[in-house]
Design a protein around this motif. Structure first.
Motif, short mmCIF file in Angstrom:
data_model
loop_
_atom_site.label_atom_id
_atom_site.label_comp_id
_atom_site.label_asym_id
_atom_site.label_seq_id
_atom_site.Cartn_x
_atom_site.Cartn_y
_atom_site.Cartn_z
N TYR A 53 35.02 4.91 -6.18
CA TYR A 53 35.63 4.22 -5.03
C TYR A 53 36.21 5.25 -4.06
N ARG A 106 41.90 4.65 15.46
CA ARG A 106 42.76 5.09 14.35
C ARG A 106 41.94 5.60 13.16
N ALA A 107 40.90 4.78 12.80
CA ALA A 107 40.19 5.05 11.54
C ALA A 107 39.05 6.06 11.69
N MET A 108 38.54 6.21 12.91
CA MET A 108 37.42 7.12 13.13
C MET A 108 37.77 8.08 14.27
N ALA A 113 28.10 9.49 16.03
CA ALA A 113 29.07 8.45 15.61
C ALA A 113 29.50 8.68 14.16
N PRO A 114 30.80 8.58 13.89
CA PRO A 114 31.27 8.78 12.51
C PRO A 114 30.69 7.74 11.56
N ARG A 115 30.40 8.20 10.37
CA ARG A 115 29.86 7.29 9.34
C ARG A 115 30.94 6.85 8.36
N GLU A 116 32.13 7.34 8.53
CA GLU A 116 33.20 6.99 7.60
C GLU A 116 34.44 6.57 8.37
N ALA A 117 35.23 5.70 7.77
CA ALA A 117 36.50 5.27 8.37
C ALA A 117 37.49 4.99 7.26
N GLU A 118 38.71 5.44 7.46
CA GLU A 118 39.73 5.25 6.42
C GLU A 118 40.45 3.91 6.67
N PRO A 119 40.45 3.01 5.69
CA PRO A 119 41.22 1.76 5.89
C PRO A 119 42.70 2.07 6.09
N ALA A 120 43.40 1.14 6.73
CA ALA A 120 44.82 1.37 7.04
C ALA A 120 45.68 1.34 5.78
N ARG A 121 45.18 0.68 4.73
CA ARG A 121 45.97 0.62 3.49
C ARG A 121 45.08 0.92 2.29
N ASN A 122 45.75 1.20 1.20
CA ASN A 122 45.04 1.52 -0.04
C ASN A 122 44.47 0.22 -0.64
N LEU A 123 43.18 0.12 -0.72
CA LEU A 123 42.54 -1.12 -1.21
C LEU A 123 42.28 -1.09 -2.71
N ARG A 138 35.29 4.94 2.24
CA ARG A 138 35.35 5.14 3.69
C ARG A 138 34.02 4.77 4.35
N TYR A 186 33.85 1.01 4.31
CA TYR A 186 34.76 0.43 5.31
C TYR A 186 34.18 0.58 6.72
N ALA A 187 33.56 1.72 7.00
CA ALA A 187 32.97 1.94 8.33
C ALA A 187 31.87 0.91 8.61
#
Lengths: 187, 162
Positions: free
Chosen positions: B12, B98-100, A26-36, B17, B20-21
């Motif tokens: 940051y 989408r994100a992963m 399972a991925p440990r990272e995810a990119e938010p849809a927008r720049n936070l 990422r 966020y996950a």
């Protein structure tokens, strides 16, 4: 079978290699849809620089006790002034020096004390909301000084009243623990 | 320890990422996950002076972020329980996709469908790699409770993915 071996066996039974393998992938990272970052930057810009010393705790701690003490002093002073003016109607006394004592209506004196007390507590409330550490420190110092001055006046008005004495003692102790000077502000 | 804002932005960029996950899996809601990321990094900024350098900065940051996420999730859960608000699992699955990229959607959906307590423990143990004792300490519950929740969660996951 030893206790450790039993524990190992129990752990083996509990384990589910297939499930663990799926979790391991399972991925440990995810990119938010927008720049936070811009929102975070705005938030931290509003904060003090990390590492900067915050206002001394000794001035932040007494806010609540200070208000309680202020309320006590104001209540007691209202009672004492009322009693004093009640007494004046029976036994004439020389006019006191303070302006409130020149009022013709006995209730006007208590009302004047009440107005001043309300203004004092309001000023303390605003002080608590104040963002500036220096202003807050100076304001708290002035507030304690004023409170001590009020306590002195109470004792002067009722020298034999143990409550007035206790209030002055408590406020003076609080002031001494803050490293305060003798009162410079008086009602 | 002093850090400039520019250094903090680098921090940051390197770690958001991961945060966020965690937040997305805890909340199952992209909007709330974004709020948690912002909250977590503001907390980290505030806490930087207390970082003593005994652990790796990334480990410490991760810990602060997990705490921020847990606090927000629990505070929100209490409010939303009163409102009986449901989580939109289809929207969550779309965000995971989408994100992963490459995520196991069946697994993610099955984890998302777990009861709140069990879900938190599964995420912390299987994805974030915390031991049962660490989870117990962090959540303020008995280690035996963590183990029994994991056992229950495994059973539920198998049933869901069968």
């Amino acid at each position: 079978m030893s206790e450790n071996e039993r524990d190992d066996m129990a752990r083996e039974i509990e384990r589910d290699p297939e499930l663990e393998a799926r979790f391991a992938r399972a991925p440990r990272e995810a990119e938010p849809a927008r720049n936070l970052w811009p929102a975070i930057a705005r938030a931290i810009d509003a904060e003090a620089t990390p590492g900067r010393v915050r206002p001394a705790a000794r001035y932040r701690v007494p806010a609540v006790p200070l208000r309680i003490a202020a309320a006590l002093v104001l209540f007691a002073s209202g009672v004492l002034v009322g009693q004093r003016w009640g007494d004046r109607s029976a036994v004439p006394e020389p006019a006191p020096e303070v302006p409130i004592a020149r009022a013709q209506d006995p209730l006007a004196a208590a009302a004047e004390v009440q107005r001043a007390g309300t203004a004092y507590v309001s000023a303390l409330s605003r002080l608590d909301e104040s963002a500036g550490a220096l202003e807050r420190d100076q304001g708290v110092d002035a507030a304690l000084s004023a409170l001590q001055g009020a306590a002195y006046e109470l004792v002067r008005l009722r020298p034999d009243d143990p409550q007035a004495g206790r209030i002055l003692y408590t406020v003076s102790e609080a002031r001494a623990s803050e490293g305060g000077d003798p009162p410079t502000v008086r009602f | 320890m002093q850090h400039s804002r520019a250094e903090f932005e680098t921090l940051y960029r390197e770690h958001h990422r991961r945060v966020y996950a965690i937040a997305l899996r805890f909340t199952r809601d992209p909007d709330r996950a974004e709020e948690i990321v912002q909250d977590a990094f503001v907390r980290v900024w505030r806490s930087l002076p207390s970082f003593n350098g005994n652990s790796r900065l990334s480990t410490w940051l991760h810990s602060v972020a997990v705490n921020a996420a847990l606090d927000r999730v629990r505070a929100r859960a209490r409010r939303e329980a009163r409102l009986d608000r449901d989580v939109d699992l289809d929207r969550y699955a779309a965000e995971i996709e989408r994100a992963m990229p490459g995520a196991d959607l069946d697994l993610e959906r099955a984890v998302a469908a777990l009861p709140d307590g069990a879900r938190e423990i599964v995420i912390l143990h299987y994805i974030e790699g915390y031991a049962c004792a660490e989870i117990a300490e962090r959540l303020g519950i008995a280690e035996g409770t963590v183990k029994s929740q994991l056992h229950r969660a495994r059973r539920l996951l198998k049933e869901t993915m069968a």
